[in-house]
Each structure stands twice: as C-alpha cells, then as structure tokens.
Scaffold this motif. Structure first.
Motif, PDB file in Angstrom:
ATOM      1  N   CYS A  40      -3.548  -1.381   5.159  1.00  0.00           N
ATOM      2  CA  CYS A  40      -2.307  -2.145   5.303  1.00  0.00           C
ATOM      3  C   CYS A  40      -2.480  -3.553   4.744  1.00  0.00           C
ATOM      4  O   CYS A  40      -1.559  -4.092   4.111  1.00  0.00           O
ATOM      5  CB  CYS A  40      -1.890  -2.202   6.769  1.00  0.00           C
ATOM      6  SG  CYS A  40      -1.133  -0.676   7.373  1.00  0.00           S
ATOM      7  N   VAL A 100       8.058   0.753   5.047  1.00  0.00           N
ATOM      8  CA  VAL A 100       9.402   1.194   4.658  1.00  0.00           C
ATOM      9  C   VAL A 100      10.006   2.222   5.626  1.00  0.00           C
ATOM     10  O   VAL A 100      11.127   2.676   5.420  1.00  0.00           O
ATOM     11  CB  VAL A 100       9.395   1.772   3.226  1.00  0.00           C
ATOM     12  CG1 VAL A 100       9.091   0.669   2.226  1.00  0.00           C
ATOM     13  CG2 VAL A 100       8.380   2.909   3.101  1.00  0.00           C
ATOM     14  N   GLN A 116       5.036  -4.082   3.221  1.00  0.00           N
ATOM     15  CA  GLN A 116       6.271  -3.306   3.175  1.00  0.00           C
ATOM     16  C   GLN A 116       6.101  -1.989   3.944  1.00  0.00           C
ATOM     17  O   GLN A 116       5.635  -0.997   3.392  1.00  0.00           O
ATOM     18  CB  GLN A 116       6.652  -2.990   1.725  1.00  0.00           C
ATOM     19  CG  GLN A 116       6.874  -4.192   0.839  1.00  0.00           C
ATOM     20  CD  GLN A 116       7.201  -3.767  -0.581  1.00  0.00           C
ATOM     21  OE1 GLN A 116       8.231  -3.117  -0.846  1.00  0.00           O
ATOM     22  NE2 GLN A 116       6.328  -4.101  -1.509  1.00  0.00           N
ATOM     23  N   PRO A 151       7.124   6.227   0.224  1.00  0.00           N
ATOM     24  CA  PRO A 151       5.938   5.407   0.472  1.00  0.00           C
ATOM     25  C   PRO A 151       4.792   5.740  -0.486  1.00  0.00           C
ATOM     26  O   PRO A 151       4.753   6.823  -1.056  1.00  0.00           O
ATOM     27  CB  PRO A 151       5.564   5.768   1.915  1.00  0.00           C
ATOM     28  CG  PRO A 151       6.021   7.186   2.051  1.00  0.00           C
ATOM     29  CD  PRO A 151       7.300   7.269   1.250  1.00  0.00           C
ATOM     30  N   ASP A 152       3.870   4.789  -0.602  1.00  0.00           N
ATOM     31  CA  ASP A 152       2.654   5.022  -1.372  1.00  0.00           C
ATOM     32  C   ASP A 152       1.560   5.607  -0.484  1.00  0.00           C
ATOM     33  O   ASP A 152       0.705   6.356  -0.959  1.00  0.00           O
ATOM     34  CB  ASP A 152       2.162   3.710  -1.991  1.00  0.00           C
ATOM     35  CG  ASP A 152       3.160   3.148  -2.985  1.00  0.00           C
ATOM     36  OD1 ASP A 152       3.422   3.823  -3.996  1.00  0.00           O
ATOM     37  OD2 ASP A 152       3.690   2.048  -2.740  1.00  0.00           O
ATOM     38  N   LYS A 177       3.863   0.485  -0.539  1.00  0.00           N
ATOM     39  CA  LYS A 177       4.767   0.808   0.564  1.00  0.00           C
ATOM     40  C   LYS A 177       4.095   1.761   1.557  1.00  0.00           C
ATOM     41  O   LYS A 177       3.409   2.699   1.162  1.00  0.00           O
ATOM     42  CB  LYS A 177       6.061   1.414   0.021  1.00  0.00           C
ATOM     43  CG  LYS A 177       6.879   0.442  -0.830  1.00  0.00           C
ATOM     44  CD  LYS A 177       8.169   1.054  -1.318  1.00  0.00           C
ATOM     45  CE  LYS A 177       7.932   2.153  -2.332  1.00  0.00           C
ATOM     46  NZ  LYS A 177       9.202   2.695  -2.870  1.00  0.00           N
ATOM     47  N   GLU A 229       3.223  -6.474  10.335  1.00  0.00           N
ATOM     48  CA  GLU A 229       4.064  -7.323   9.492  1.00  0.00           C
ATOM     49  C   GLU A 229       3.920  -8.797   9.859  1.00  0.00           C
ATOM     50  O   GLU A 229       4.048  -9.673   8.990  1.00  0.00           O
ATOM     51  CB  GLU A 229       5.522  -6.880   9.597  1.00  0.00           C
ATOM     52  CG  GLU A 229       5.802  -5.562   8.896  1.00  0.00           C
ATOM     53  CD  GLU A 229       7.247  -5.131   8.969  1.00  0.00           C
ATOM     54  OE1 GLU A 229       7.664  -4.337   8.110  1.00  0.00           O
ATOM     55  OE2 GLU A 229       7.953  -5.578   9.897  1.00  0.00           O
ATOM     56  N   GLN A 251       1.491  -4.870  -2.973  1.00  0.00           N
ATOM     57  CA  GLN A 251       2.898  -4.457  -2.875  1.00  0.00           C
ATOM     58  C   GLN A 251       3.048  -2.936  -2.817  1.00  0.00           C
ATOM     59  O   GLN A 251       3.930  -2.355  -3.465  1.00  0.00           O
ATOM     60  CB  GLN A 251       3.709  -5.041  -4.038  1.00  0.00           C
ATOM     61  CG  GLN A 251       3.730  -6.573  -4.046  1.00  0.00           C
ATOM     62  CD  GLN A 251       4.587  -7.143  -5.159  1.00  0.00           C
ATOM     63  OE1 GLN A 251       4.573  -6.650  -6.288  1.00  0.00           O
ATOM     64  NE2 GLN A 251       5.351  -8.172  -4.849  1.00  0.00           N
ATOM     65  N   ALA A 253      12.213   7.205   1.693  1.00  0.00           N
ATOM     66  CA  ALA A 253      11.500   5.928   1.735  1.00  0.00           C
ATOM     67  C   ALA A 253      10.519   5.770   0.578  1.00  0.00           C
ATOM     68  O   ALA A 253      10.176   4.651   0.195  1.00  0.00           O
ATOM     69  CB  ALA A 253      10.766   5.799   3.060  1.00  0.00           C
TER      70      ALA A 253
END
Length: 252
Positions: A94, A131, A129, A159-160, A103, A122, A101, A157
């Motif tokens: 994270c 998401v 991010q 996400p990665d 997700k 966060e 950048q 969403a």
C-alpha cells in the motif's frame, strides 16, 4: 529457487525481493496472477485437498508467512531467506502503491474492517488510491447473485492489486475461481490483516512476532476461533515435517 516443505514449493525470496517482483508484475504484466502466503495451517490443509494443491501449483509466488516454515526449512537441512508476513506485505504494498499511483481494492474482513483499514491507510498515505472496499455477507460463496455483485464491483473499480481477507481456505478458493475473469494484475489473500491494520484485532508485540510466538498471542486473543488451528494443526504440521526429514513420506 524453491524449497519443498511437505509438498509445498516455497520461493526462496526475502521480503524485499517479493515486494519487488509483485510491483514489477503490476507495472509491466498483463496476465492476472496471485500470490500465496502459506503458514503451517496451509501445509496441513493441502495434504488431502486437491483443490488447494492446484491453487498452490498455479501461484505466481509462494512465500513463507509463518515462522514455523523457516524452522521447518532449517530442520530439513535447507533454508529460507526470511518471513514474508501477509500483514507486513499488505502495508508495504500500500505504501508503494501510494508512491506509484497504483489502485487498491479491499475485499472481505469482518463488518467494517476494510473500511477502517482504508481510513487508516489513507491517513498514513494521502496519495493512496483505495478504489473500493466490500464485505460480503456470511455464506456468500454459495450465493450466485452475491458472487456476481462482488465481481462487478471489482471489475468496475479496475484495481492494480486486490487484497482478499476471507480467511483460509475460503479466500484461496475464491481467488482461484475468479482471478482470471477479474483481470486484476495481482491478487493476494491476507487473512485477518484488515482487522490488524485497523486495530479491530490487536497484533502481537514485535518481540513475539520475531521470536515466532505471534501464533500464541493470536490464540490468547481469539481462543474460540483459533484453538483448532493451533492446538491440533501445529502438532500435525510438526509430524509432517518429521516424516519428511526421516524419509517416511516423500512429498512431491
């Protein structure tokens, strides 16, 4: 290089090498993959579970979450480079995701755990991010409509990295059944990590983590939920390792 512990081929990588490989794949890879973080419980479960074994066979990385696996490797006259704890991996990825950048999506956990973990992370990493978060209801795995909702939320969403906290082996089954259609670069099952990061469940002191006693701390914190895993499962794991060492059982 891989180390065989009771039939599980574990990657001989240190924590930073695992992080590097995951991030590299997220940045350049197109094929969806998943990472497994085995502990003693996993080793015991897959002995008579063909589905679980296949899940392991197809994994992108298999890295040792439990200190017990490091001890087992030494006893088997081999070695692993160190523990790759699932919660530490979650937090580190994270942090990197915020820098690059990437997700993130959080699936599972107890009610409210993923949302609280999102808030904590966060606040720690303002550029992170996350998401999406979703906590499916109990028994969701047998509810086609609920499964469709989960997949829809994740695909939307995009996400990665997908972190799944559904407990073992449920989270592994779900990842194995869905990772290709979801098309997320990396999925990782991380058990109770959302609860630990959000402080819904207290984590063991650092000295207990380093000395291999985190399991004992967790047993004290949640005895009703975990007694079978540790009181019954740990001796079974020791017996399996002993049989491998003396050559009674040959694991492939």
């Amino acid at each position: 290089m891989k180390i065989n512990i009771c039939g599980v081929e574990i990657d001989q990588l240190c924590f930073n090498e695992v992080v590097e490989k995951i991030v590299e794949h997220v940045l350049v890879g197109k094929e969806p993959k998943y990472v497994v973080t085995p502990n003693a419980q996993h080793i015991v479960l897959l002995q008579n579970n063909a589905r679980f074994r296949e899940y392991y066979r197809q994994a992108f990385l298999v890295v040792p979450d439990g200190v017990s696996l490091l001890w087992a490797a030494k006893f088997l006259q081999s070695s692993l480079k160190g523990r790759v704890n699932g919660t530490d991996l979650f937090e580190k990825l994270c942090a990197i995701a915020a820098e690059k950048q990437l997700k993130i999506f959080l699936l599972g956990g107890r009610p409210g755990a993923s949302v609280k973990a999102k808030e904590v992370l966060e606040k720690r990493h303002p550029n992170l991010q996350i998401v999406g978060t979703y906590c499916p209801p109990y028994g969701f795995e047998s509810q086609p409509e609920e499964l469709a909702i989960i997949n829809s939320k994740i695909r939307e969403a995009k996400p990665d990295i997908l972190f799944v906290g559904l407990g073992s082996p449920k989270q592994e089954y779900w990842i194995y059944d869905n990772y290709k259609t979801l098309n997320v670069p990396i999925s990782i099952g991380i058990g109770v990590s959302f609860e630990l990061v959000s402080s819904m469940v207290k984590r063991a002191p650092l000295w207990m983590q380093k000395s291999g006693l985190e399991w004992f701390f967790r047993l004290l914190v949640e005895p009703q939920r975990l007694w079978k895993r540790y009181i019954i499962g740990n001796p079974l794991f020791v017996w399996l390792v002993l049989k491998q060492r003396i050559g009674v059982s040959k694991f492939e």
